[in-house]
Design a protein around this motif. Structure first.
Motif, mmCIF file in Angstrom:
data_model
loop_
_atom_site.group_PDB
_atom_site.id
_atom_site.type_symbol
_atom_site.label_atom_id
_atom_site.label_comp_id
_atom_site.label_asym_id
_atom_site.label_seq_id
_atom_site.Cartn_x
_atom_site.Cartn_y
_atom_site.Cartn_z
ATOM 1 N N TRP A 41 0.834 -1.214 0.000
ATOM 2 C CA TRP A 41 0.000 0.000 0.000
ATOM 3 C C TRP A 41 0.862 1.254 0.000
ATOM 4 O O TRP A 41 1.909 1.310 0.644
ATOM 5 C CB TRP A 41 -0.906 -0.014 1.231
ATOM 6 C CG TRP A 41 -1.862 1.140 1.264
ATOM 7 C CD1 TRP A 41 -3.079 1.221 0.679
ATOM 8 C CD2 TRP A 41 -1.650 2.399 1.927
ATOM 9 N NE1 TRP A 41 -3.654 2.437 0.920
ATOM 10 C CE2 TRP A 41 -2.792 3.186 1.685
ATOM 11 C CE3 TRP A 41 -0.599 2.938 2.682
ATOM 12 C CZ2 TRP A 41 -2.938 4.474 2.191
ATOM 13 C CZ3 TRP A 41 -0.737 4.218 3.184
ATOM 14 C CH2 TRP A 41 -1.901 4.971 2.932
ATOM 15 N N ASN A 94 0.420 5.859 -0.185
ATOM 16 C CA ASN A 94 -0.488 7.012 -0.188
ATOM 17 C C ASN A 94 -0.794 7.442 -1.608
ATOM 18 O O ASN A 94 -1.922 7.828 -1.936
ATOM 19 C CB ASN A 94 0.147 8.188 0.571
ATOM 20 C CG ASN A 94 -0.026 8.039 2.068
ATOM 21 O OD1 ASN A 94 -1.059 7.574 2.517
ATOM 22 N ND2 ASN A 94 0.990 8.434 2.827
ATOM 23 N N HIS A 128 -2.810 -3.247 -4.557
ATOM 24 C CA HIS A 128 -3.953 -3.039 -3.667
ATOM 25 C C HIS A 128 -4.307 -1.556 -3.667
ATOM 26 O O HIS A 128 -3.510 -0.710 -3.255
ATOM 27 C CB HIS A 128 -3.616 -3.473 -2.239
ATOM 28 C CG HIS A 128 -3.484 -4.954 -2.081
ATOM 29 N ND1 HIS A 128 -4.558 -5.790 -1.908
ATOM 30 C CD2 HIS A 128 -2.377 -5.752 -2.082
ATOM 31 C CE1 HIS A 128 -4.130 -7.047 -1.796
ATOM 32 N NE2 HIS A 128 -2.808 -7.040 -1.901
ATOM 33 N N SER A 129 -5.498 -1.233 -4.143
ATOM 34 C CA SER A 129 -5.980 0.152 -4.055
ATOM 35 C C SER A 129 -6.914 0.246 -2.849
ATOM 36 O O SER A 129 -7.051 -0.703 -2.075
ATOM 37 C CB SER A 129 -6.699 0.546 -5.344
ATOM 38 O OG SER A 129 -7.839 -0.262 -5.548
ATOM 39 N N ARG A 130 -7.577 1.389 -2.719
ATOM 40 C CA ARG A 130 -8.387 1.610 -1.522
ATOM 41 C C ARG A 130 -9.519 0.594 -1.394
ATOM 42 O O ARG A 130 -9.823 0.119 -0.305
ATOM 43 C CB ARG A 130 -8.946 3.036 -1.534
ATOM 44 C CG ARG A 130 -9.694 3.416 -0.253
ATOM 45 C CD ARG A 130 -10.143 4.857 -0.320
ATOM 46 N NE ARG A 130 -9.012 5.776 -0.438
ATOM 47 C CZ ARG A 130 -8.325 6.248 0.597
ATOM 48 N NH1 ARG A 130 -8.633 5.861 1.820
ATOM 49 N NH2 ARG A 130 -7.336 7.084 0.395
ATOM 50 N N HIS A 131 -10.141 0.209 -2.531
ATOM 51 C CA HIS A 131 -11.333 -0.631 -2.449
ATOM 52 C C HIS A 131 -11.215 -1.975 -3.144
ATOM 53 O O HIS A 131 -12.125 -2.797 -3.065
ATOM 54 C CB HIS A 131 -12.538 0.122 -3.038
ATOM 55 C CG HIS A 131 -12.840 1.404 -2.324
ATOM 56 N ND1 HIS A 131 -13.242 1.441 -1.008
ATOM 57 C CD2 HIS A 131 -12.772 2.697 -2.753
ATOM 58 C CE1 HIS A 131 -13.434 2.699 -0.655
ATOM 59 N NE2 HIS A 131 -13.149 3.492 -1.692
#
Length: 677
Positions: A493, A495, A527-530
């Motif tokens: 992950w 930012n 892996h993105s936020r959702h």
């Protein structure tokens, strides 16, 4: 002659404790019936089998120090001593090893123990296949003629070399060219000596497209004989049975009186030698219903479960009851439905059936209704080079042959087999092939359909791709579980959006240094936020991920894949499919890179013969040396023309898979190296 009773008069023999002079699944099988009958059980075990399932299944166990069969399970004196020391009053031989050894049977009786098998005289009569054929001919049973190996002519070809003292394909060779005869006879004798302690061989005409039909018999001490249905065992590799079924598709298709003629011949065969107990009379039949005696197996057969499943009998129970002097029922049991057995081996069909060894990390076959599994393997079992590589017999039974085949294929396809390479996919493909389902199952089946078809992976390229994605994401989840800092964040992950993470795999079991580019699977992910982004797999979306399970949607179809990792090998399973992958390391250890031209041991085993020396020129396909592994002899040939620059082995040397046997270099390379020196 009848089985010797251990009491005077007509009183029955009482068996209270049985030692099984065997190992693996057959020992477990006999123990199961003994326990059902309230009879105590005793196991014997070699050093490699000290913690084997058959040892744990018995009430008591006695060690036979050593590793090889010759040191342990073939030592009749040690087996009898074990029975006496453990308080057993009977010995069941199982199959293989000493099961057809008349001297051992007599020694058991002489020791005051009950022999759960036919009289020694009957074993002697059938123990030599050469003598057996003469006896059968005299009894009116049709036989194939013998050929003297020393007087073979081209007109006698093709012919089949067979070991006189045993079966299971050991010592059996097909000869199609007279120039091959001497080497094949020598090899057959060595295999026969190793497997049975007797190098005697004989030759007979080879029937190219025959059907292997056998009749299960049971005879008591009072003259009654059952012919309990027939089995067909025509699908074989290396003359060893792979698929067996009851009833025979050939007999069913031809109808008429073929079945009764087979039964009549089988009853004549056992009556001629005063047989008692369970046995099998084997025949070779052609497509017109003509048949010829092959041999009588004076023991229980590996494939006996298909007879049990179609008759409702427990053949081991009847072996024990006959040994105790009981009468057979007046009515011979009838056959209903259809049963198919496959032998699940640790072997690689695509690599000339090479046997495999190693740890079975997980062994799980669902025993759904209609499925029976006879096995001596559990999670953690070790497949060694000392014994046969059969993992299990898996049996499917249903009212019809087609349903039995489909049920069995599904159970195999759903199985979780984490360990050495197996023949599972070949079995599934066989059971689902149109040729098998049509009943076209003669001894040429595998060659006719083609090993390229039967041995193909059940999983296709899309399945392997999906498995690689599941392996990648499950490993990512596992890394987060082990993280000591910010473990709740997705792997990789950031930012701000960054590059994709990458994992690479090769299909198949992990090797020492799997760096080849051919067939490599690369998975890019982020892996993105959702969600999980898969830039190279637009039709696949990930629903959930854990360290052991990944749920994915492929073109809108949701599947849940189970992921298990053992070292660098990854096993991915879901209903009907199983894929094995190996990690490709990011950095290669230079010490693991082999010298060009290195010839590696394809299997663990012992070197029994070396035919070349350093400096010899060799041609592609020329035999260099011979290995013995799992009671079979395997030829290692030169992969290309060249010179033996290095020879790293000698007769008697024990090898692990992947060890360097020799280095073969081209003549130009050798000359260049010499000039530099």
């Amino acid at each position: 002659m009848t089985t010797v009773l251990q009491t005077d008069g007509n009183e029955p023999t009482v068996i209270t404790s049985v030692l099984v002079a065997n190992r693996g699944e057959i020992a477990c099988r006999v123990f199961r019936t003994c326990k059902d009958m309230g009879i105590a059980t005793v196991a014997v075990y070699s050093d490699p089998d000290a913690d084997a399932p058959h040892v744990r299944a018995a009430d008591a166990a006695v060690p036979l120090p050593g590793s090889s069969s010759a040191q342990t399970y073939l030592r009749g004196d040690l087996v009898i001593a074990a029975a006496l020391s453990a308080g057993a009053d009977a010995i069941h031989p199982g199959y293989g090893f000493l099961s057809e050894n008349a001297e051992f049977a007599q020694a058991v009786i002489n020791a005051g123990l009950t022999w759960i098998g036919p009289p020694p005289a009957a074993i002697t009569a059938m123990g030599s296949k050469i003598n057996a054929k003469e006896l059968m001919s005299a009894a009116g049973v049709p036989v194939l003629g013998d050929i003297d190996p020393d007087s073979v002519t081209p007109d006698d070809l093709p012919l089949l070399i067979k070991a006189s003292a045993g079966g299971g394909g050991r010592g059996m060779r097909i000869v199609r060219d007279v120039s091959e005869l001497a080497d094949q006879v020598s090899g057959a004798k060595r295999e026969a000596e190793s497997a049975f302690g007797d190098p005697t061989i004989f030759c007979e005409p080879y029937v190219e497209r025959g059907h292997h039909i056998e009749v299960q018999v049971m005879a008591d001490q009072h003259g009654a004989i059952w012919a309990v249905g027939e089995r067909e065992c025509s699908i074989q590799r290396r003359h060893q049975k792979v698929v067996e079924e009851a009833p025979s598709p050939l007999v069913e298709s031809l109808g008429g009186n073929l079945r009764e003629r087979l039964f009549d011949a089988a009853r004549k065969a056992v009556a001629a030698i005063g047989y008692t107990g369970a046995g099998t009379v084997e025949f070779l039949a052609d497509g017109q219903g003509r048949f010829y005696f092959l041999e009588t197996n004076t023991r229980l057969q590996v494939e006996h479960p298909v007879t049990e499943e179609t008759t409702g009998l427990d053949l081991v129970e009847w072996q024990l009851r006959v040994a105790m002097g009981e009468h057979l029922d007046s009515e011979t049991p009838v056959t209903t439905g259809h049963s198919i057995e496959v032998r699940l081996y640790a072997e690689d069909p695509s690599a000339d059936w090479q046997p495999q060894s190693g740890t079975v990390h997980r062994f799980a076959i669902d025993t759904r209704p209609g499925i029976r599994v006879d096995s001596g393997i559990t999670d953690g079992s070790e497949i060694t080079t000392f014994y046969d590589p059969m993992l299990a017999k898996v049996i499917g039974t249903a009212p019809t042959r087609t349903r039995a085949a489909r049920l069995l294929a599904a159970a195999l396809a759903d199985a979780r087999l984490h360990g050495p390479v197996t023949n599972r996919d070949m079995l599934v493909n066989t059971l689902r092939s149109k040729e098998f389902l049509s009943g076209d199952t003669d001894t040429g089946f595998i060659d006719e359909v083609g090993l390229d078809v039967l041995g193909a992976s059940v999983a296709d390229a899309g399945d392997r791709r999906l498995a690689a994605i599941a392996a990648t994401l499950s490993d990512s989840a596992e890394q987060r579980l082990r993280a000591t800092v910010l473990g709740d964040l997705p792997s990789g992950w950031r930012n701000l959006a960054s590059g994709y993470s990458t994992r690479r795999f090769l299909p198949g079991i992990a090797q020492a240094s799997p760096t080849e580019d051919a067939g490599q699977l690369e998975v890019r992910y982020r892996h993105s936020r959702h969600r999980v982004e898969l830039p190279d797999d637009a039709t696949i979306s990930i629903t959930s991920t854990t360290s052991s399970e990944v749920t994915a949607e492929v073109d809108g179809v949701r599947r849940t894949l189970s992921v298990n990792r053992y070292g660098t090998s990854v096993f991915v399973d879901w209903p009907g499919k199983s894929v094995v992958l190996s990690d490709v390391p990011r950095f290669v250890d230079p010490s693991s890179v082999q010298r060009p031209g290195s010839l590696l041991a394809p299997m663990p085993g012992a070197v029994i013969r070396v035919a070349v020396a350093e400096g010899d020129r060799v041609a592609a396909g020329q035999p260099l040396l011979w290995l013995e592994a799992m009671k079979m002899e395997h030829t290692i040939a030169a992969p290309s023309d060249g010179v033996v620059a290095t020879l790293s082995v000698a007769p008697g040397q024990q090898l692990a898979v992947g060890e360097v046997l020799a280095v073969i270099v081209g003549e130009d390379t050798e000359e260049s190296a010499s000039s530099e020196n």
